[in-house]
Motif scaffolding. Structure first.
Motif: not given
Length: 542
Positions: A10-16, A70-78, A163-169
């Motif tokens: 899954s990927w995050s777009l700049p608008d959320g 545009e830029t999309a960020r990989l969504f792999r949360p931890l 290392e593989p995760f983003q974002p981290v909470l």
């Protein structure tokens, strides 16, 4: 990575907005459909660029719809938590994890940092989280320095496998999830940066979308004022930053910042007479993030409610994270957390009938990890009454026992293996595990308390050429190379009923044919491939 391979994430777009695997595909005119974006793949190779940091995929930079960049960020949360020392910490941890799994509806990974071994923590973890758990053991050292060591553990990322995760909470163990948490993580990922939550009147400013002003509570030593007064200039309102929860983009982004924080935490006590260890880490985090203008407080603050001395009520607005900081009322913090969870379950009807506790038996020789066994248990529990499980490659019965013990009693577990004592079994299993001599008798001994297991001694698929029963769950853990692997998967997947699951072990670079066959099956089914450590599974479409 091929464009179609993006659909594994899954990927995050700049608008959320979040682009999920189902939102990604390639059209007939050779355009990549990436959520709302249409990316021409045949015009310019730089329309589609993957960015990596430290060898890890982080984001996708594209030009879409003709000219829009545009830029999309990989969504792999931890989410990670720390628990050390007293029993109350671990009891709080159990309640916090239950809230993450239930009201938090969290589907990502969780990491625990603790001074207790993994086996001692297993009973605290909800079943649905086990396949996604990571563990790091830490020794907090001598009693005199233990408090600061425990508090600084959250900032030492050096040995964390994240290392593989983003974002981290990060969450303290006295924080409950009282609403779905994925929207917060999606917003954090879309915006990047370091995320902190403010307390008191400043939190109300953020909720009301007002400029944050200096509040009475920021005169407290808890928020770093002594450090900032000793190290002027500082001409902005002092922020009431709480260190009980914070977020960051990735390990690579956070490590330099947290190294500097640890330097401040060790240097200040050594040189300043007013150091008070009772204040813990919070003044130092507040000081560093404000001095270096690093903290974004508008993303996390609206999702956190700091209770202070307030007693929570189940009928108040649920923001996502409820922090039982500074104790609660007259009762203990742990009791208040338990009471609030019970009140939420009553009000929201979230309390499910208690499932039988999971049982992990490490006396049976075998190579599956706890996380992989936990995922198998989840799959076994999903098999309907009177269903059928087929396992090919049962060895001593480690996975067989866990399948049979956690499915309905009316489910039949067929275990297929020649049970021949070959060299690799002696070398990799029998000797390392000090196991009894391998063979069918050893399997029978280890699975003696599983009356729903039926042994089929021989080679698959030859031994089952006359098979006719629909299969609900097929687990492949025999030969890991083609052509025998593909022959087994083809034979048994044809017998898996629609809606059933095909699974297997050792999805890793060491066994490329396993990866190839698992990915090919997922592509053929048009379904996502689930991987827990090296245990893979894919559901057959209904």
């Amino acid at each position: 990575m091929r464009p179609c391979d993006l659909a594994a994430e899954s990927w995050s777009l700049p608008d959320g907005r979040l682009v999920r695997p189902a939102d990604i595909g390639v059209s007939d005119d050779f355009r990549l459909r990436f959520g709302p974006w249409k990316i021409a793949l045949d015009r310019h190779e730089d329309n589609f660029v993957l960015d990596r940091t430290g060898g890890m995929l982080r984001q996708l930079r594209v030009v879409h719809s003709g000219w829009r960049a545009e830029t999309a960020r990989l969504f792999r949360p931890l989410i990670y938590l720390c628990a050390f020392g007293e029993e109350d910490q671990f009891n709080q941890l159990a309640v916090a994890l239950r809230s993450i799994a239930t009201f938090g509806e969290y589907s990502g990974h969780v990491l625990l940092i603790s001074d207790r071994p993994k086996a001692a923590l297993r009973s605290l973890i909800p079943l649905e989280l086990i396949p996604r758990m990571l563990f790091v053991s830490r020794n907090t050292g001598a009693q005199s320095a233990q408090r600061m060591a425990m508090l600084s553990a959250r900032y030492d990322l050096s040995d964390l496998p994240i290392e593989p995760f983003q974002p981290v909470l990060y969450l303290d163990t006295d924080i409950l999830c009282d609403a779905p948490i994925m929207p917060l993580l999606e917003a954090m990922n879309a915006r990047g940066g370091f995320h902190v939550a403010l307390e008191g009147g400043q939190a109300q400013d953020v909720l009301a979308d007002r400029p944050v002003t200096d509040m009475a509570e920021t005169s407290s030593v808890w928020f770093g004022r002594p450090l900032l007064e000793k190290h002027p200039p500082f001409d902005r309102p002092l922020l009431a930053i709480n260190s009980g929860c914070f977020g960051f983009p990735s390990k690579a982004a956070a490590m330099p910042v947290f190294r500097q924080l640890c330097a401040v935490m060790s240097g200040y006590p050594a040189s300043e007479a007013d150091f008070n260890p009772r204040l813990g880490d919070q003044p130092f985090l507040s000081y560093l993030l404000q001095k270096q203008s690093l903290g974004d407080y508008r993303t996390l603050t609206p999702h956190v409610r700091h209770l202070g001395r307030e007693t929570p009520r189940a009928d108040t607005q649920r923001r996502g994270l409820l922090h039982f900081n500074r104790g609660v009322g007259e009762g203990s913090k742990l009791a208040a957390m338990h009471d609030h969870m019970a009140a939420l379950e009553t009000r929201l009807g979230a309390a499910a009938p208690a499932e039988p506790a999971i049982r992990i038996d490490r006396t049976i020789p075998g190579q599956m990890t706890d996380a992989e066994l936990g995922r198998l248990i989840t799959l076994a529990r999903a098999v309907p009454p009177n269903g059928v499980i087929v396992e090919v490659g049962s060895l001593y019965g480690l996975s067989s026992w866990h399948l049979a013990q956690h499915c309905a009693p009316s489910v039949t577990v067929y275990c297929i293996d020649p049970w021949e004592r070959t060299g690799w079994i002696v070398r990799l299993v029998e000797k390392p595990f000090a196991a009894p001599e391998f063979g069918p008798d050893a399997f029978r001994a280890f699975t003696a308390d599983c009356p729903n297991i039926l042994m089929m001694q021989g080679y698959s698929p030859q031994i089952a050429q006359d098979w006719s029963r629909p299969v609900d769950l097929y687990v492949e853990d025999a030969v890991h190379t083609n052509p025998l692997l593909s022959r087994n998967i083809k034979f048994w997947s044809d017998h898996v009923r629609p809606g059933g699951v095909v699974a297997g072990h050792d999805y890793s670079q060491q066994w490329p044919d396993v990866m190839t066959e698992a990915e090919a099956l997922a592509k053929r089914y048009g379904m996502p491939l689930d991987v827990s450590e090296t245990l893979w599974s894919v559901q057959k479409p209904s």
